[in-house]
Design an enzyme around this catalytic site. Structure first.
Site, PDB file in Angstrom:
ATOM      1  N   LYS A  87       0.839  -1.207   0.000  1.00 43.66           N
ATOM      2  CA  LYS A  87       0.000   0.000   0.000  1.00 43.66           C
ATOM      3  C   LYS A  87       0.875   1.259   0.000  1.00 43.66           C
ATOM      4  O   LYS A  87       2.100   1.162   0.030  1.00 43.66           O
ATOM      5  CB  LYS A  87      -0.958  -0.024   1.199  1.00 43.66           C
ATOM      6  CG  LYS A  87      -1.917  -1.236   1.178  1.00 43.66           C
ATOM      7  CD  LYS A  87      -2.964  -1.155   0.078  1.00 43.66           C
ATOM      8  CE  LYS A  87      -3.634  -2.481  -0.238  1.00 43.66           C
ATOM      9  NZ  LYS A  87      -4.699  -2.887   0.631  1.00 43.66           N
TER      10      LYS A  87
HETATM   11  C1  LIG Z   1      -5.775  -3.951   0.861  1.00 45.18           C
HETATM   12  C2  LIG Z   1      -7.222  -3.721   0.915  1.00 45.18           C
HETATM   13  C3  LIG Z   1      -8.008  -4.047   2.033  1.00 45.18           C
HETATM   14  C4  LIG Z   1      -7.515  -4.906   3.160  1.00 45.18           C
HETATM   15  O1  LIG Z   1      -6.419  -4.512   3.812  1.00 45.18           O
HETATM   16  P1  LIG Z   1      -5.491  -5.588   4.553  1.00 45.18           P
HETATM   17  O2  LIG Z   1      -4.596  -4.721   5.355  1.00 45.18           O
HETATM   18  O3  LIG Z   1      -4.772  -6.359   3.492  1.00 45.18           O
HETATM   19  O4  LIG Z   1      -6.350  -6.446   5.389  1.00 45.18           O
HETATM   20  C5  LIG Z   1      -9.335  -3.675   2.051  1.00 45.18           C
HETATM   21  N1  LIG Z   1      -9.902  -3.041   1.016  1.00 45.18           N
HETATM   22  C6  LIG Z   1      -9.206  -2.747  -0.093  1.00 45.18           C
HETATM   23  C7  LIG Z   1      -9.905  -2.027  -1.205  1.00 45.18           C
HETATM   24  C8  LIG Z   1      -7.855  -3.085  -0.190  1.00 45.18           C
HETATM   25  O5  LIG Z   1      -7.185  -2.802  -1.321  1.00 45.18           O
END
Ligand SMILES: *Cc1c(COP(=O)(O)O)cnc(C)c1O
Length: 366
Positions: free
Chosen positions: A183
């Protein structure tokens, strides 16, 4: 291993220094000075009063829905094109997800279609700022207020993105971010709930910590969870947060190069940025509707050149486990999902790398 990965974290000396300090302090679990510092700093960055850090982004969504008392008999609207965590969180609380199609111009939930999906049982909407592009928040907030619905923003892919100059994550009753390794900033695994509502923030904190009463240790008034972030994660995240502006500028710079190098190719649609949006291009994406090569053939040829790509998410409605929540039509997400390709967008790429990738794309397509 690809020479040009889709996403990878940039972790340097500052992160190392913080994490070493946290380790040496002995505060390696979910108590320690970095946690509140990270929560407050991130909330301030987005322009929201309170932050409650969590072990990942998925549980942040789960906590948000529990805190809003959403459960059995309630409906929650989600977009068809998103990562599965969005809809899974709705299923965890026993509510019924209602899947809605996306807008063709910017790939996020379509406000017009959203409004038509509202019933007497609808309690909340979870707009997802997909691949770094904000949703049409004015339209969504207007519909939500008219129908008395909560908005829980899923901003997991859009740290720092703006709608009409205001950061995403500052519109909803609660907003949720992820700090997974790919991210915009990372804590390894991690997430956060943001809200301007003090009572909600306190409730989320209790739910995050086994439901334990803040006034009376080992006394539990609710069935909670262990969804806490560790001090080590927060130490890493705090150093990352100091670099977020640079990361976003870098992502926008990468997008600018792709947009210049790939413009006016027939059968290629570039990553949009609506006039009201500041997109952070978490993953720069293109749509391929080209006579010479299909999206999958392009991906295969890029792979041969060491260039990693990723197909768009499958539409939720196409997966058997979610099909029962799909009672509307999904012409746009069906089409865009098959055409969409995420290109390398790592902050570690040089300008030359991005130009090379863009030229390869152009060469294969034209
Ligand atoms: C990455 C992501 C999540 C979940 O996050 P995690 O930290 O991997 O649990 C939720 N929603 C979206 C749109 C994402 O891209």
């Amino acid at each position: 291993m690809y020479r040009y990965p889709v996403a990878e974290p940039e972790i340097g000396e500052e992160e190392l220094k913080n994490v070493v300090e946290a380790v040496k302090s002995g505060w390696v679990s979910s108590k320690g000075k970095f946690i509140e510092d990270f929560e407050n700093s991130f909330a301030k960055y987005v322009g929201v009063k309170y932050g409650v850090a969590t072990s990942n982004g998925t549980v942040a969504l789960h906590l948000a829905l529990v805190a809003l008392n959403i459960g059995k008999g309630d409906e929650v609207i989600v977009p068809d094109l998103t990562f599965a965590a969005t809809i899974n969180a709705v299923i965890y609380v026993g509510a019924k997800p209602v899947i809605v199609d996306i807008n063709p111009d910017y790939w996020c939930i379509d406000p017009n279609k959203l409004e038509k999906a509202i019933t007497q049982n609808t309690k909340a909407i979870i707009p997802v700022h997909l691949y770094g592009h904000p949703c049409d928040m004015e339209a969504i907030m207007e519909i939500a207020s008219r129908h008395n619905l909560y908005v829980v923003e899923d901003a997991a892919e859009a740290h720092g993105a703006e709608y009409k100059g205001k950061k995403v994550g500052s519109f909803g009753r609660i907003s949720c971010f992820s700090f997974y390794g790919n991210k915009i900033i990372t804590t390894g695994e991690g997430g956060i709930c943001l809200t301007n509502d003090n009572e909600l923030a306190e409730k989320i904190k209790i739910l995050r910590d086994h439901g334990m009463s803040p006034k009376r240790r080992y006394w539990h008034d609710v069935v909670g969870f262990n969804y806490r972030m560790t001090n080590l994660q927060a130490a890493l995240g705090l150093a990352q947060l100091n670099k977020i502006e640079r990361f976003i500028e870098k992502k926008r710079g990468i997008a600018k190069i792709y947009t210049e190098e790939l413009s006016s190719i027939e059968g290629v649609t570039l990553h949009p940025e609506m006039p009201w949006a500041k997109c952070v291009y978490w993953l720069y994406s293109i749509l391929i509707d080209n006579k010479k090569v299909t999206r999958d053939e392009l991906a295969e040829k890029l792979k041969e050149n060491g260039i990693e790509t990723r197909n768009f998410f499958y539409p939720l409605h196409e997966m058997p486990i979610y099909r029962k929540y799909a009672n509307l039509t999904y012409p746009i997400s069906s089409k865009i999902s098959k055409q969409g390709l995420n290109l390398p967008s790592s902050v570690k790429l040089s300008e030359e790398d991005v130009k090379y990738i863009a030229r390869k794309v152009r060469e294969i397509i034209t």
